[in-house]
Design a protein around this motif. Structure first.
Motif, PDB file in Angstrom:
ATOM      1  N   ALA A   1      14.937  23.014 -18.056  1.00 55.56           N
ATOM      2  CA  ALA A   1      15.981  21.991 -18.277  1.00 55.56           C
ATOM      3  C   ALA A   1      15.495  20.689 -17.649  1.00 55.56           C
ATOM      4  O   ALA A   1      15.686  20.453 -16.454  1.00 55.56           O
ATOM      5  CB  ALA A   1      17.296  22.443 -17.646  1.00 55.56           C
ATOM      6  N   PRO A   2      14.867  19.826 -18.455  1.00 53.13           N
ATOM      7  CA  PRO A   2      14.360  18.574 -17.882  1.00 53.13           C
ATOM      8  C   PRO A   2      15.500  17.593 -17.598  1.00 53.13           C
ATOM      9  O   PRO A   2      16.534  17.603 -18.276  1.00 53.13           O
ATOM     10  CB  PRO A   2      13.453  18.010 -18.983  1.00 53.13           C
TER      11      PRO A   2
ATOM     12  N   GLU B   1      18.926   5.130 -11.338  1.00 58.28           N
ATOM     13  CA  GLU B   1      19.592   4.967 -10.036  1.00 58.28           C
ATOM     14  C   GLU B   1      20.094   6.302  -9.491  1.00 58.28           C
ATOM     15  O   GLU B   1      20.085   6.527  -8.291  1.00 58.28           O
ATOM     16  CB  GLU B   1      20.761   3.979 -10.160  1.00 58.28           C
ATOM     17  N   GLN B   2      20.524   7.190 -10.402  1.00 58.78           N
ATOM     18  CA  GLN B   2      21.059   8.488  -9.934  1.00 58.78           C
ATOM     19  C   GLN B   2      19.963   9.496  -9.609  1.00 58.78           C
ATOM     20  O   GLN B   2      20.241  10.558  -9.061  1.00 58.78           O
ATOM     21  CB  GLN B   2      21.949   9.087 -11.021  1.00 58.78           C
ATOM     22  N   THR B   3      18.721   9.186  -9.974  1.00 62.96           N
ATOM     23  CA  THR B   3      17.627  10.110  -9.671  1.00 62.96           C
ATOM     24  C   THR B   3      17.335  10.009  -8.179  1.00 62.96           C
ATOM     25  O   THR B   3      17.169   8.917  -7.653  1.00 62.96           O
ATOM     26  CB  THR B   3      16.380   9.753 -10.507  1.00 62.96           C
ATOM     27  N   VAL B   4      17.289  11.156  -7.505  1.00 61.38           N
ATOM     28  CA  VAL B   4      17.180  11.128  -6.038  1.00 61.38           C
ATOM     29  C   VAL B   4      15.755  10.787  -5.607  1.00 61.38           C
ATOM     30  O   VAL B   4      15.511   9.768  -4.975  1.00 61.38           O
ATOM     31  CB  VAL B   4      17.646  12.481  -5.439  1.00 61.38           C
ATOM     32  N   PHE B   5      14.806  11.625  -5.950  1.00 64.10           N
ATOM     33  CA  PHE B   5      13.404  11.381  -5.590  1.00 64.10           C
ATOM     34  C   PHE B   5      12.522  12.304  -6.409  1.00 64.10           C
ATOM     35  O   PHE B   5      12.858  13.483  -6.510  1.00 64.10           O
ATOM     36  CB  PHE B   5      13.189  11.623  -4.084  1.00 64.10           C
TER      37      PHE B   5
ATOM     38  N   ARG C   1      11.993   7.757 -10.379  1.00 62.40           N
ATOM     39  CA  ARG C   1      11.385   7.391 -11.669  1.00 62.40           C
ATOM     40  C   ARG C   1      11.700   8.527 -12.626  1.00 62.40           C
ATOM     41  O   ARG C   1      12.169   9.584 -12.205  1.00 62.40           O
ATOM     42  CB  ARG C   1       9.866   7.220 -11.515  1.00 62.40           C
ATOM     43  N   PHE C   2      11.435   8.312 -13.914  1.00 69.57           N
ATOM     44  CA  PHE C   2      11.614   9.381 -14.884  1.00 69.57           C
ATOM     45  C   PHE C   2      10.382  10.293 -14.846  1.00 69.57           C
ATOM     46  O   PHE C   2       9.302   9.894 -14.400  1.00 69.57           O
ATOM     47  CB  PHE C   2      11.818   8.801 -16.280  1.00 69.57           C
ATOM     48  N   GLY C   3      10.580  11.524 -15.325  1.00 64.97           N
ATOM     49  CA  GLY C   3       9.468  12.471 -15.352  1.00 64.97           C
ATOM     50  C   GLY C   3       8.417  12.080 -16.377  1.00 64.97           C
ATOM     51  O   GLY C   3       8.697  11.346 -17.331  1.00 64.97           O
TER      52      GLY C   3
ATOM     53  N   ASP D   1      13.994  17.812 -12.531  1.00 60.96           N
ATOM     54  CA  ASP D   1      14.786  16.589 -12.686  1.00 60.96           C
ATOM     55  C   ASP D   1      14.782  15.612 -11.514  1.00 60.96           C
ATOM     56  O   ASP D   1      15.579  14.656 -11.519  1.00 60.96           O
ATOM     57  CB  ASP D   1      16.240  16.983 -12.997  1.00 60.96           C
ATOM     58  N   GLY D   2      13.952  15.828 -10.488  1.00 57.55           N
ATOM     59  CA  GLY D   2      13.981  14.900  -9.347  1.00 57.55           C
ATOM     60  C   GLY D   2      15.380  14.806  -8.749  1.00 57.55           C
ATOM     61  O   GLY D   2      15.780  13.748  -8.259  1.00 57.55           O
ATOM     62  N   ALA D   3      16.125  15.911  -8.797  1.00 56.88           N
ATOM     63  CA  ALA D   3      17.492  16.003  -8.249  1.00 56.88           C
ATOM     64  C   ALA D   3      18.460  15.026  -8.924  1.00 56.88           C
ATOM     65  O   ALA D   3      19.439  14.591  -8.310  1.00 56.88           O
ATOM     66  CB  ALA D   3      17.517  15.827  -6.735  1.00 56.88           C
ATOM     67  N   LEU D   4      18.201  14.694 -10.179  1.00 57.85           N
ATOM     68  CA  LEU D   4      19.154  13.872 -10.941  1.00 57.85           C
ATOM     69  C   LEU D   4      20.335  14.747 -11.369  1.00 57.85           C
ATOM     70  O   LEU D   4      20.154  15.770 -12.020  1.00 57.85           O
ATOM     71  CB  LEU D   4      18.465  13.279 -12.183  1.00 57.85           C
TER      72      LEU D   4
END
Ligand SMILES: NC(=O)c1ccc[n+]([C@@H]2O[C@H](COP(=O)([O-])OP(=O)(O)OC[C@H]3O[C@@H](n4cnc5c(N)ncnc54)[C@H](O)[C@@H]3O)[C@@H](O)[C@H]2O)c1
Length: 252
Positions: free
Chosen positions: A190-191, A212-216, A219-221, A247-250
């Motif tokens: 689940a990307p 902005e909601q992506t934690v760390f 950036r996008f994958g 998902d970088g904790a998004l």
């Protein structure tokens, strides 16, 4: 499962995540059949000259998806890996300015993302069941399907897309249970948001809040990061029957 020497069918191989997976598999010594409604605009830069072939087909069409599998078997002898990346994105409110949503768009998203995925894996699994188990390999196949974090955190307007990706996540376990008896694993990824033509087409108004909601990392994958997880799913025999967020904790 060791990737080298195996044969994979990759839907959506002409673009984005599917293209990255096809290229990664080829680089690891796998032969790949790409299945996409659009012809690929890339050619392998690694692997042997006969390591990639492509079939232009719609994933919802039974006959052409079967023909793509027949082509894979005629050309390479067997199918060990199926990667399902073909899919479409759609946003529409249930009730918009012009009234209730039309059913056609909802139907199309469900058809491509759910029925299209099911259509591919039914032929892939049937082919995998015929694979011989060897001393070196105790697995007959691995199936990787693409869900989305929208399956769990759908936003306004994503009812069709979320429902379709939720269906992919939901069918992962029952299919893994069914195919486990044959030594075939099934995992969905689940990307979050990935930089592919699908998301590059979105407006800044859509992209910026997601960033902005992506934690760390903030950036996008990147498509190769999806392909790295696909590779790990194939390699690690304990990954089965689950949907893995990438998902970088998004959390949308
Ligand atoms: N990019 C993202 O942010 C993101 C996030 C979550 C999930 N996903 C999912 O990942 C998958 C790959 O998306 P992507 O970002 O690489 O998009 P993309 O648009 O770059 O690639 C999708 C590919 O699927 C093919 N395709 C579409 N409909 C088809 C059909 N009916 N039959 C055969 N092929 C068809 C397209 O031609 C294209 O090559 C999709 O299922 C998408 O929903 C993407």
């Amino acid at each position: 499962m060791k990737i080298e020497g195996k044969v994979a069918i990759v839907s959506g191989a002409s673009s984005g995540l599917g293209q990255a997976c096809a290229q990664r598999l080829i680089a690891r010594g796998c032969r790949v059949v790409g299945l996409d409604i659009a012809a690929p605009r890339w050619t392998p830069t690694t692997g042997s000259h006969d390591s990639f072939t492509s079939v232009v087909a719609n994933v919802v069409d039974g006959e052409s998806v079967q023909a793509a599998h027949d082509r894979a078997i005629d050309r390479f002898g067997h199918i060990d890996i199926a990667i399902c990346c073909a899919g479409v994105l759609h946003g529409e409110r249930l009730v918009g300015r012009e009234g209730p949503a039309k059913l056609d768009a909802f139907r199309r998203v469900l058809e491509i993302n759910v029925i299209g995925t099911f259509n591919v894996i039914r032929f892939s699994a049937a082919a995998m069941m015929r694979n011989e188990l060897t001393e070196e390999s105790s697995e007959r196949g691995v199936i990787v399907m693409t869900s989305s974090i929208a399956a769990f955190d759908g936003q306004i307007g994503q009812s069709a897309y979320s429902a379709s990706k939720g269906a992919v996540a939901s069918m992962t376990l029952p299919i893994a249970r069914e195919l486990g008896a044959y030594g075939i694993r099934v995992v969905s990824i689940a990307p979050g948001v990935f930089e592919t033509p699908m998301m590059q087409g979105a407006s800044e108004k859509v992209r910026q809040p997601l960033l902005e909601q992506t934690v760390f990392p903030k950036r996008f994958g990147l498509p190769h990061e999806y392909a790295e997880l696909m590779e790990q799913v194939i390699a690690n025999p304990m990954l089965n029957g689950t949907t893995i967020r990438l998902d970088g904790a998004l959390h949308m």
